[in-house]
Enzyme design. Sequence first.
Site, PDB file in Angstrom:
ATOM      1  N   HIS A   1      -7.674  -5.585  -0.141  1.00 14.70           N
ATOM      2  CA  HIS A   1      -6.349  -4.844   0.118  1.00 14.70           C
ATOM      3  C   HIS A   1      -5.269  -5.323   1.352  1.00 14.70           C
ATOM      4  CE1 HIS A   1      -4.191  -1.199  -0.482  1.00 14.70           C
ATOM      5  NE2 HIS A   1      -4.066  -1.013   0.785  1.00 14.70           N
TER       6      HIS A   1
ATOM      7  N   SER B   1       0.839  -1.236  -0.128  1.00 19.49           N
ATOM      8  CA  SER B   1       0.276  -0.150  -0.056  1.00 19.49           C
ATOM      9  C   SER B   1       0.906   1.066  -0.253  1.00 19.49           C
ATOM     10  CB  SER B   1      -0.948  -0.020   1.315  1.00 19.49           C
ATOM     11  OG  SER B   1      -1.829   0.822   1.206  1.00 19.49           O
TER      12      SER B   1
END
Length: 550
Positions: free
Chosen positions: A412, A208
Amino acid sequence: MYAGIMSYKIVMKVVIFVLTISMVSAANGFNPDVFLPTNKIIQRHHYPCEGHEVRTEDNYLLTLHRIPRGRNPDADLPSQDLDLSSQDPDLPSQKLDDAENILGTTAPPKKKKSPVYLQHGILGSSADWIIHGPEKSLAYMLADQGHDIWLGNVRGNTYSRGHATLSPDDVAFWNFTFHEMAIYDAAATIDYILDVSGSDELYYIGHSMGTTIFWVLCSMRPEYNSKIKMMFSLAPIGFMSNARSPIRYFAPYAKDIELISRWFGDGEFLPRNALINFVMKYGCEISALEAKICENNLFIICGHDPEQFEKELLPIIFGHTPAGTSTKALAHYAQLIQSGYFRAFDYGLPGNMIEYGEITPPSYNLSLITAPVSLHFSDNDLLANTKDVKKLAMALPNLIGSFRVAFPQFNHLDFLYSKDINSLLNENIMNMIHKSESGITPRFNMDPEEIIIPNEDEDPVFNDISSLLKHKAYSIGKETLDNVMDLKMMTERKLKMIKEKTRMTIERNLKSLKDLLMLKLKKYSTGDSYGENKQIEFRNDAEKYNDLSS
């Protein structure tokens, strides 16, 4: 009064302590990793751990956590009974190898493997890489393979709240985004790792924001490309215009720092205090219903994947997350969503002229990133959308591979915590590193144009989360519309009252004025020329007021 306040604090501490004990004892399979800091978690699993402090060029103090070797005695680095904290990394191990013969000659030492630097995402910390335990966490697994593991912590998180002159209580301490994390924090961390390990290059693994930091570092300071043996980008974040997470609803307000600060905190984003720590650690541990609520909150932000999510990790995750960052960093990401560009922070027209000498902030030049890059992405990532990943891939000059996770619901956070993370992700990364250590640069000739964009209209995973978000958006929109309509009706009633009152006042005044004119008209009815002229003047005025009245 002071005594009363102190008594209140003592009572609250006792209450929290009692509640803590009761909750912990009631929890099934309570995991001490909820409480422990990163270094203690690592040691609890029988791995060595060192803490290192790094000072950046702008005087922030960062803590790195190092796993110098694995718990596997057959790992290629020195065995666990040696204290590497005081040993020169350039010297060979003093422990005799199993291959030592009876003549006292020792077999040639094995080639030292390149160190691995793992960088966490936004609101994360070094704990992100070890929460999943020795069997599923990349940090442990690569340490067991003989690599020197370094877990980074960027400024502002739990382990990096130090500064030479500033305190976290100072708003100035929080004046940073991922830009400063890249050009200062990551740069200082890489230099320190290479210096201590005696290596010329390292592997960089980012998740990320950890990937964003890499793009900024190697584009703004291209000299660091030569220090990267290979970069693995998990859930890559660069361009964000297609992000489907609800955080995009804050994007239109990204330039209004004052408004953002009022919403989320002045300087630090949602700072953790004792109450927040308490709720985060135990709130998802009390019952199945509350655990489900916490789980769904994560899904809404990151993507819906109940099949792969490790529910028992929830208390540990919330025991370490959010680890802290600046409100400005969140605003910077919101700007990327709003603008569609991958560029520096937007201060508005006056601020940009002062900061950059340009009307708009400069974009990061991704063509300067010459280090080998491997992208790892998924279809159900609401933050790193496949369209944005494709745009990023096409801008990278040395892309050695682009891998879609072979599970449609992978989200994610699954890049850190999924049940089948080894087969879906870790094994691929470890195989690529193994080939690289063998002198083979793995290259998969991936054409960025071949990255397939899923059809969101036919994707059941997308439709599930989409319908959920649409329902939420509809509810918020309907409530807002109702409020607007109420305000409109109130405004219309008020305007009608004002209009009526004004009309009556005007009519009353005009009538009085007309009566006065008529009186004057009669006064000058004398028949002479002067009187006739005055009559004509007053008649004209009376007609004008009649027109005005109508």
